[in-house]
Design an enzyme around this catalytic site. Structure first.
Site, PDB file in Angstrom:
ATOM      1  N   ASP A  10       0.815  -1.257   0.031  1.00  0.00           N
ATOM      2  CA  ASP A  10       0.160  -0.114   0.063  1.00  0.00           C
ATOM      3  C   ASP A  10       0.864   1.282  -0.015  1.00  0.00           C
ATOM      4  O   ASP A  10       0.758   2.133   0.418  1.00  0.00           O
ATOM      5  CB  ASP A  10      -0.975   0.058   1.049  1.00  0.00           C
ATOM      6  CG  ASP A  10      -2.173   1.108   1.071  1.00  0.00           C
ATOM      7  OD1 ASP A  10      -2.381   1.471   0.038  1.00  0.00           O
ATOM      8  OD2 ASP A  10      -2.509   1.308   2.201  1.00  0.00           O
ATOM      9  N   ASP A  37       2.942   2.518   8.240  1.00  0.00           N
ATOM     10  CA  ASP A  37       1.316   1.843   7.523  1.00  0.00           C
ATOM     11  C   ASP A  37       1.755   0.608   6.989  1.00  0.00           C
ATOM     12  O   ASP A  37       1.382   0.165   5.913  1.00  0.00           O
ATOM     13  CB  ASP A  37       0.544   2.698   6.761  1.00  0.00           C
ATOM     14  CG  ASP A  37      -0.990   2.385   6.923  1.00  0.00           C
ATOM     15  OD1 ASP A  37      -1.191   1.489   7.657  1.00  0.00           O
ATOM     16  OD2 ASP A  37      -1.607   3.243   6.083  1.00  0.00           O
TER      17      ASP A  37
END
Ligand SMILES: Nc1ncnc2c1ncn2[C@@H]1O[C@H](COP(=O)(O)OP(=O)(O)OP(=O)(O)O)[C@@H](O)[C@H]1O
Ligand SMILES: [Mg+2]
Length: 263
Positions: A193, A210
């Site tokens: 991502d 993240d």
């Protein structure tokens, strides 16, 4: 392997005894009692000393600024346990990952606890491989404690928030591609991502954040995720920053995979 989750609803009074008033006001509204108790538990251990304001309130997780034992800044990421959307968005990373093999996909709470652990472990693998990520400090249930990237409670800017000179941009792009390569070959992970939203710029450092969804390179879709990451980054530097002299996705992929085969 996984302890059964027990719904434990403490009385308001017992909670009041446990809590620090400021903390209660900071985090109380959003979280269920298990999350609050987990947080108190981490505080009792001395890992977190204070929880201040929220840095980011996303659909799936909230990130808080806090202080640790030695007054160092902390980022505390708390996954919300009550979101149906989360399940939908993480399912493609979970199916195919051996770490989730025996988990009934209907048990969202268990999945979130595993997800938190996975993010912690991914951070650790990346940190140890020399990729600049927030240093992982601790996790329990749906709470992840890590190094705070920023200063005095102000988080560092995301890549997308920064105006870069051409020279800086080339340097940062290079660092990111280098990190993707090290991630793949040393940490054996694909971020999956990666974008201008999940990269912070702090004191001349490029920090990747993240990493919950990052998959092992043995994941059946790892190469597809890798290609997507590379495309997203190249597209950002080409179309948003306006760099002209950048490699093609194929060239970057070859560079990453060739490096691996050499070793
Ligand atoms: N270690 C950290 N130090 C400082 N700020 C952080 C840290 N980790 C995350 N943040 C901030 O919190 C935001 C959300 O964190 P992250 O990207 O890990 O979560 P997310 O699941 O993508 O949440 P969202 O749905 O809000 O994007 C980041 O964009 C960043 O601004
Ligand atoms: Mg994010």
């Amino acid at each position: 392997m996984f302890e059964e989750f027990v719904e434990f609803k403490p009385s308001k009074r017992s909670l009041r005894k446990l809590k620090d008033k400021d903390l209660y006001e900071t985090v109380e509204e959003v979280f269920d009692s298990t999350t609050l108790l987990t947080l108190y538990d981490i505080m009792k251990k001395g890992i977190i000393k204070k929880v201040y304001g929220v840095i980011s309130a996303g659909k799936e997780a909230r990130v808080y600024w806090g202080k640790g034992r030695n007054n160092e800044d902390l980022a505390i990421k708390i996954y919300l346990t009550s979101t149906a959307e989360f399940r939908r968005s993480i399912i493609k990373y979970i199916v195919g990952d051996p770490r989730f093999e025996n988990i009934p996909l209907g048990n969202i709470r268990k999945i979130i606890y595993l997800w938190t652990r996975k993010e912690y472990r991914n951070l650790k693998r990346l940190y140890e491989a020399g990729v600049r990520v927030p240093k992982p400090i601790y996790f329990a249930k749906n709470i992840l404690v890590m190094e705070f990237i920023g200063k005095e409670g102000i988080r560092a800017p995301l890549l997308r928030e920064v105006d870069l000179s051409e020279e800086e941009a080339y340097k940062i792009l290079n660092t990111i591609l280098e990190y993707i390569k090290v991630m793949y070959n040393k940490a054996r992970l694909v971020h999956a991502d990666l974008s201008e939203y999940n990269i912070m710029l702090h004191n001349d450092e490029v920090v990747i954040i993240d990493v919950g969804q990052a998959v092992d390179i043995s994941h059946p879709n790892a190469l597809e995720f890798l290609k997507h990451d590379v495309e997203t980054i190249l597209r950002y530097f080409r179309t948003k920053i306006g760099l002209e002299d950048i490699p093609s996705t194929e060239e970057v992929l070859e560079m990453i995979l060739k490096w691996r085969n050499k070793k």
